[in-house]
Design an enzyme around this catalytic site. Structure first.
Site, PDB file in Angstrom:
ATOM      1  N   SER A 243       0.971  -1.485   0.117  1.00  0.00           N
ATOM      2  CA  SER A 243      -0.252   0.051   0.033  1.00  0.00           C
ATOM      3  C   SER A 243       1.007   1.035   0.697  1.00  0.00           C
ATOM      4  O   SER A 243       1.762   1.140   0.250  1.00  0.00           O
ATOM      5  CB  SER A 243      -0.500  -0.018   1.060  1.00  0.00           C
ATOM      6  OG  SER A 243      -0.760   0.489   1.939  1.00  0.00           O
ATOM      7  N   LYS A 244       0.821   2.637  -0.822  1.00  0.00           N
ATOM      8  CA  LYS A 244       1.602   3.052  -1.204  1.00  0.00           C
ATOM      9  C   LYS A 244       1.753   4.649   0.942  1.00  0.00           C
ATOM     10  O   LYS A 244       2.403   5.055   0.571  1.00  0.00           O
ATOM     11  CB  LYS A 244       0.726   4.484  -2.002  1.00  0.00           C
ATOM     12  CG  LYS A 244      -0.469   5.056  -2.129  1.00  0.00           C
ATOM     13  CD  LYS A 244      -0.869   5.730  -2.976  1.00  0.00           C
ATOM     14  CE  LYS A 244      -2.788   6.314  -2.750  1.00  0.00           C
ATOM     15  NZ  LYS A 244      -2.910   7.005  -4.207  1.00  0.00           N
ATOM     16  N   ARG A 245       0.707   3.559   1.554  1.00  0.00           N
ATOM     17  CA  ARG A 245       0.835   4.150   2.627  1.00  0.00           C
ATOM     18  C   ARG A 245       1.256   3.968   3.603  1.00  0.00           C
ATOM     19  O   ARG A 245       2.273   4.676   4.719  1.00  0.00           O
ATOM     20  CB  ARG A 245      -0.578   4.474   3.322  1.00  0.00           C
ATOM     21  CG  ARG A 245      -1.367   5.488   3.216  1.00  0.00           C
ATOM     22  CD  ARG A 245      -2.888   5.969   3.655  1.00  0.00           C
ATOM     23  NE  ARG A 245      -4.081   4.482   3.071  1.00  0.00           N
ATOM     24  CZ  ARG A 245      -4.226   4.853   1.260  1.00  0.00           C
ATOM     25  NH1 ARG A 245      -4.516   5.821   0.637  1.00  0.00           N
ATOM     26  NH2 ARG A 245      -4.624   3.842   1.370  1.00  0.00           N
ATOM     27  N   ARG A 246       1.877   2.728   3.285  1.00  0.00           N
ATOM     28  CA  ARG A 246       2.847   2.233   4.362  1.00  0.00           C
ATOM     29  C   ARG A 246       3.919   1.899   3.839  1.00  0.00           C
ATOM     30  O   ARG A 246       4.936   1.239   4.403  1.00  0.00           O
ATOM     31  CB  ARG A 246       1.641   0.592   4.764  1.00  0.00           C
ATOM     32  CG  ARG A 246       2.185  -0.451   5.527  1.00  0.00           C
ATOM     33  CD  ARG A 246       1.057  -1.241   6.202  1.00  0.00           C
ATOM     34  NE  ARG A 246       1.246  -2.042   4.845  1.00  0.00           N
ATOM     35  CZ  ARG A 246       0.065  -2.273   4.674  1.00  0.00           C
ATOM     36  NH1 ARG A 246      -1.006  -2.678   5.380  1.00  0.00           N
ATOM     37  NH2 ARG A 246      -0.925  -3.337   3.607  1.00  0.00           N
TER      38      ARG A 246
END
Ligand code: GLU
Length: 484
Positions: A243-246
């Site tokens: 995920s691009k957030r993590r």
């Protein structure tokens, strides 16, 4: 266009940084297009979500693809096309489906559907077909829904997953155009694929649930659906979907760190596929003809950054000395390097480069390895300093080394310097490893780095002596402070 030639497409939405997962999809499509003389890879930018699209994301996609070797100059490349420019065709197709009876207008609000479903005791089910036979004309507040045929499953023949059945009873009459006439993804994506003559769709697994709907649309438009292939998800070390957030997923971040595109391409191709045998390091030119979509695994693929690093190190080591120097340039340039640009000396860099080439895993590591040569004074790294300059070792060793290095008979070259330092250390009861640590930190600022004696030789006697004296002065000042 030859009749049976493959036409694949890559259809990213420009809503963020270009993701390693997108890069893998693009490469798989690219390999298939390039395997056939008239094979085509169509780049279609799906830019219809005006609120989330930005031109810089589109530029980023095109730049990243070119970095991977997928570029407009190649005859297999077609596009880029922009989905927003086909809006008329999308609307026209929606109207055609309505006129053919394959779609109907619906004025139900979400709340009304919810209310009816709750009253039936099925609050989780989707649209209930309320407007199916009401014969509504187009009008304000009316969305267009596709009439999912009664009975029968839709069978998706997936080249990776095999036969996947979707019961029609579980597919609601889905919206294909909003009340303002704008098409939804399911429709626009199919209309473009139809218009562009796409015959194989290879994309991420997250789209598998759209596929039965899209296959129904292809049929309703009187066309043979493409062959489908849904690529396995890419997961991190905790088996979570990237995920691009993590996770670090932006291709640009890897590029900025100094991953080589050839290593990245090689690694990405192995996310779900293998060329067979136990060969993993394989250049694109060899992989391209071997790649087969039917050999792609359906289970999730682990994105192992450590392995990618190891691949990159191997690719770095396989570069010629000159090429290595050229690849390092972006990190040595005036705006990237930490040293005053006028201090940079290309001949000195070329002399040390081979030592770095065999040791670094990503190109950005070049800077901390060579900065001592071009900075006015070595970096200050407190941890390294404290580790190397222990009482009873630091001051003693630096004093002895200074004295030894002052001997004009000492030849200033690696072998002689090593022998000299070994001897100096022995005089203090220190093995070479221990003896060289204070010298290394005084000269380079760090406890780890390139081979010390080559480094000293390149830096030159005077500058080495100057740095040893500066370190010694610092140590003495510190011990005076503690003595009070
Ligand atoms: N624009 C869609 C996406 O980026 C494309 C899906 C597809 O390949 O069909 O997810």
């Amino acid at each position: 266009m030859a009749e049976n030639s493959i036409r694949v497409r890559f259809a990213p939405s420009p809503t963020g940084m270009f993701h390693v997962g997108g890069a893998r999809s693009a490469l798989f499509n690219w390999a298939l297009a390039r395997q056939q003389p008239d094979g085509k890879f169509v780049l279609r930018i799906e830019d219809t979500d005006a609120a989330r699209n930005k031109p810089e994301w589109t530029e980023g996609i095109i730049r990243a693809l070119a970095w991977l070797g997928i570029h407009e100059q190649d005859p297999h490349f077609e596009g880029p096309y922009f989905q927003s420019s086909f809006a008329d065709k999308h609307r026209e197709t929606a109207q055609r489906l309505y006129k053919d009876g394959a779609a109907y207008y619906c004025d139900c609000t979400r709340e009304q559907v919810q209310e009816r479903r709750s009253a039936e005791g099925n609050p989780h089910l989707g649209y209930d077909g309320f407007c199916r036979d009401r014969g509504l004309e187009p009008g304000p507040g009316r969305a267009l829904r596709f009439r999912v045929p009664d009975g029968g499953p839709t069978v998706v023949d997936d080249q990776i997953r095999g036969r996947v059945e979707f019961e029609h009873s579980a597919i609601e009459d889905f919206v294909i155009a909003r009340a303002d006439g704008s098409p939804l993804f399911v429709l626009a994506n199919v209309v473009d694929d139809v218009e562009m003559g796409i015959n194989e769709v290879i994309r991420g697994e997250e789209h598998l649930s759209n596929t039965p709907k899209q296959q129904l649309l292809w049929r309703a438009l009187g066309r043979t659906p493409p062959r489908w292939a849904h690529l396995p998800v890419i997961v991190n070390e905790k088996r979570q979907k990237l995920s691009k957030r993590r996770d670090k997923v932006a291709l640009e971040a890897y590029q900025a760190e100094g991953y080589l595109p050839e290593a990245m391409v090689n690694y990405l191709m192995l996310l779900g596929w293998s060329p067979g045998g136990d060969r993993e390091i394989m250049p694109w030119a060899q992989m391209e003809p071997l790649f087969a979509i039917s050999e792609v695994n359906s289970s999730s693929a682990f994105f192992d950054e450590k392995k990618l690093r190891a691949f990159n190190g191997e690719y770095i080591r396989s570069l010629s000395a000159d090429e290595f120097v050229e690849r390092c340039r972006p990190w040595l340039s005036a705006d990237a390097a930490p040293w005053p640009p006028e201090n940079y000396d290309d001949a000195v860099f070329r002399a040390i480069a081979p030592l770095a080439q065999s040791r670094i895993a990503v190109l950005s590591e070049i800077t901390p390895n060579v900065d001592f040569l071009f900075l006015d004074a070595p970096v200050e790294d407190e941890k390294s300093w404290n580790k190397a300059m222990k009482p009873g070792v630091g001051e003693e060793m630096l004093t002895a080394a200074l004295e030894r290095f002052a001997d004009p008979a000492l030849e200033w070259e690696p072998e002689a310097l090593k022998a000299a330092l070994e001897e100096t250390g022995a005089g203090l009861g220190l093995k070479l490893g221990k003896a060289q640590a204070p010298v290394r930190v005084a000269v380079t600022g760090r406890t780890v780095g390139l081979p010390l004696f080559e480094s000293l030789a390149l830096l030159g006697r005077e500058r080495v002596q100057e740095r040893l004296r500066a370190a010694l002065a610092k140590l003495r000042a510190a011990s005076r402070d503690t003595e009070g």
